[in-house]
Design a protein around this motif. Structure first.
Motif, PDB file in Angstrom:
ATOM      1  N   SER A  39       6.506  11.981   1.480  1.00  0.00           N
ATOM      2  CA  SER A  39       7.293  10.773   1.234  1.00  0.00           C
ATOM      3  C   SER A  39       8.436  11.073   0.270  1.00  0.00           C
ATOM      4  O   SER A  39       9.572  10.619   0.461  1.00  0.00           O
ATOM      5  CB  SER A  39       6.403   9.669   0.666  1.00  0.00           C
ATOM      6  N   GLU A  88       0.195  10.675  -8.342  1.00  0.00           N
ATOM      7  CA  GLU A  88       0.269   9.655  -7.298  1.00  0.00           C
ATOM      8  C   GLU A  88       1.396   9.901  -6.303  1.00  0.00           C
ATOM      9  O   GLU A  88       1.492   9.216  -5.280  1.00  0.00           O
ATOM     10  CB  GLU A  88       0.459   8.261  -7.905  1.00  0.00           C
ATOM     11  N   ILE A 129       6.425   2.731   1.925  1.00  0.00           N
ATOM     12  CA  ILE A 129       5.117   2.062   1.949  1.00  0.00           C
ATOM     13  C   ILE A 129       4.005   3.026   1.522  1.00  0.00           C
ATOM     14  O   ILE A 129       3.097   2.666   0.761  1.00  0.00           O
ATOM     15  CB  ILE A 129       4.832   1.506   3.357  1.00  0.00           C
ATOM     16  N   ALA A 130       4.073   4.267   1.995  1.00  0.00           N
ATOM     17  CA  ALA A 130       3.054   5.256   1.646  1.00  0.00           C
ATOM     18  C   ALA A 130       3.055   5.524   0.150  1.00  0.00           C
ATOM     19  O   ALA A 130       1.993   5.604  -0.489  1.00  0.00           O
ATOM     20  CB  ALA A 130       3.286   6.551   2.423  1.00  0.00           C
ATOM     21  N   GLN A 131       4.251   5.666  -0.441  1.00  0.00           N
ATOM     22  CA  GLN A 131       4.338   5.915  -1.877  1.00  0.00           C
ATOM     23  C   GLN A 131       3.893   4.699  -2.678  1.00  0.00           C
ATOM     24  O   GLN A 131       3.238   4.837  -3.711  1.00  0.00           O
ATOM     25  CB  GLN A 131       5.759   6.314  -2.263  1.00  0.00           C
ATOM     26  N   PHE A 132       4.241   3.511  -2.192  1.00  0.00           N
ATOM     27  CA  PHE A 132       3.820   2.289  -2.875  1.00  0.00           C
ATOM     28  C   PHE A 132       2.295   2.177  -2.885  1.00  0.00           C
ATOM     29  O   PHE A 132       1.690   1.883  -3.926  1.00  0.00           O
ATOM     30  CB  PHE A 132       4.425   1.067  -2.182  1.00  0.00           C
ATOM     31  N   ALA A 133       1.677   2.424  -1.740  1.00  0.00           N
ATOM     32  CA  ALA A 133       0.218   2.341  -1.642  1.00  0.00           C
ATOM     33  C   ALA A 133      -0.447   3.351  -2.567  1.00  0.00           C
ATOM     34  O   ALA A 133      -1.449   3.050  -3.239  1.00  0.00           O
ATOM     35  CB  ALA A 133      -0.222   2.574  -0.195  1.00  0.00           C
ATOM     36  N   SER A 134       0.102   4.560  -2.617  1.00  0.00           N
ATOM     37  CA  SER A 134      -0.464   5.596  -3.483  1.00  0.00           C
ATOM     38  C   SER A 134      -0.304   5.226  -4.958  1.00  0.00           C
ATOM     39  O   SER A 134      -1.225   5.440  -5.762  1.00  0.00           O
ATOM     40  CB  SER A 134       0.218   6.936  -3.201  1.00  0.00           C
ATOM     41  N   SER A 135       0.858   4.678  -5.323  1.00  0.00           N
ATOM     42  CA  SER A 135       1.091   4.297  -6.716  1.00  0.00           C
ATOM     43  C   SER A 135       0.148   3.181  -7.153  1.00  0.00           C
ATOM     44  O   SER A 135      -0.405   3.222  -8.263  1.00  0.00           O
ATOM     45  CB  SER A 135       2.554   3.845  -6.887  1.00  0.00           C
ATOM     46  N   VAL A 136      -0.043   2.195  -6.289  1.00  0.00           N
ATOM     47  CA  VAL A 136      -0.942   1.084  -6.624  1.00  0.00           C
ATOM     48  C   VAL A 136      -2.386   1.572  -6.696  1.00  0.00           C
ATOM     49  O   VAL A 136      -3.134   1.210  -7.620  1.00  0.00           O
ATOM     50  CB  VAL A 136      -0.801  -0.054  -5.596  1.00  0.00           C
ATOM     51  N   ALA A 137      -2.784   2.406  -5.744  1.00  0.00           N
ATOM     52  CA  ALA A 137      -4.153   2.937  -5.748  1.00  0.00           C
ATOM     53  C   ALA A 137      -4.407   3.763  -7.003  1.00  0.00           C
ATOM     54  O   ALA A 137      -5.482   3.664  -7.623  1.00  0.00           O
ATOM     55  CB  ALA A 137      -4.384   3.780  -4.494  1.00  0.00           C
TER      56      ALA A 137
END
Length: 230
Positions: free
Chosen positions: A123, A118, A27-35
């Motif tokens: 993570s 990102e 989830i942390a990596q997903f949020a960072s990638s989207v941001a």
């Protein structure tokens, strides 16, 4: 050891904790990638699709789901010490294989590649090191292992083969959201534009052999440690 209720209880809690740790890392990596995609004005839909096209992400998500189910089942079913159901035992052997392959391939082939801006470092370590290490320990220490047939090892190859086919068919159709190149491959060793198709074929064959080898090993350990169903 695997028939000790105390051990089984403790390890089931560890499985739930490991599943939570992996889920938080994804989830942390997903949020960072989207941001990062939003900040850079990249196509977010493509970035999201690419994120879930990484073998690392798919293997970690699958492992988290299976670990959570196995861990919770132990408590929901009243702490049974008998062998796991065939489907669940098979899924556990398969995700163990995928996570071990993820750890080995990353640390042998990708460790030296600079991380993207990102990328969340902690993570990244969980997804490529600590998650695979837990699945390795689970293979030898997890309670209630069932003795599976050898066909389960061959079945483990179905998902990776499907993923490779999907990747090689999809990649030329995707514009790289970062570089603008008319293709996107999740890993450099699958990119024929780097060293040609010959190199890709060699890597695919080697990885396929490694996957089947690890799957055979996982089933072998399970057969050695496993409980015979009555």
């Amino acid at each position: 050891m695997q028939r000790s209720e105390t051990w089984a209880t403790g390890w089931s809690i560890a499985r739930i904790a490991a599943a939570t740790m992996i889920a938080v890392a994804v989830i942390a990596q997903f949020a960072s990638s989207v941001a990062g995609a939003v900040d850079a004005g990249r196509d977010v839909a493509t970035v999201v699709a690419n994120f879930f096209s990484f073998f690392t992400i798919l293997s970690n998500v699958s492992a988290a789901v299976v670990l959570l189910i196995v861990g919770l089942r132990f408590f929901v079913r009243g702490r049974p010490l008998g062998p796991e159901p065939v489907a669940l035992a098979t899924a556990l052997a398969w995700v163990s294989t995928y996570m071990l392959v993820t750890g080995v391939v990353y640390n042998l082939l990708l460790r030296g590649i600079p991380l993207q801006p990102e990328t969340v470092p902690w993570s990244n370590e969980i997804l490529h090191v600590w998650g695979p290490l837990f699945l390795l320990l689970d293979l030898f220490l997890g309670p209630c292992r069932r003795r599976l047939g050898w066909r389960a090892a061959l079945g483990a190859a179905i998902f990776p083969v499907a993923w490779i086919v999907y990747t090689l068919l999809r990649a030329p159709l995707i514009t790289n959201p970062t570089t603008g190149a008319p293709y996107w491959y999740p890993y450099p060793f699958l990119d024929p534009n780097t060293d040609g198709w010959g190199s890709v074929v060699v890597y695919v064959i080697v990885i396929a052999v490694v996957i089947v080898g690890f799957a055979v090993g996982a089933v072998a350990v399970g057969r050695w440690r496993g409980i015979r169903s009555s």
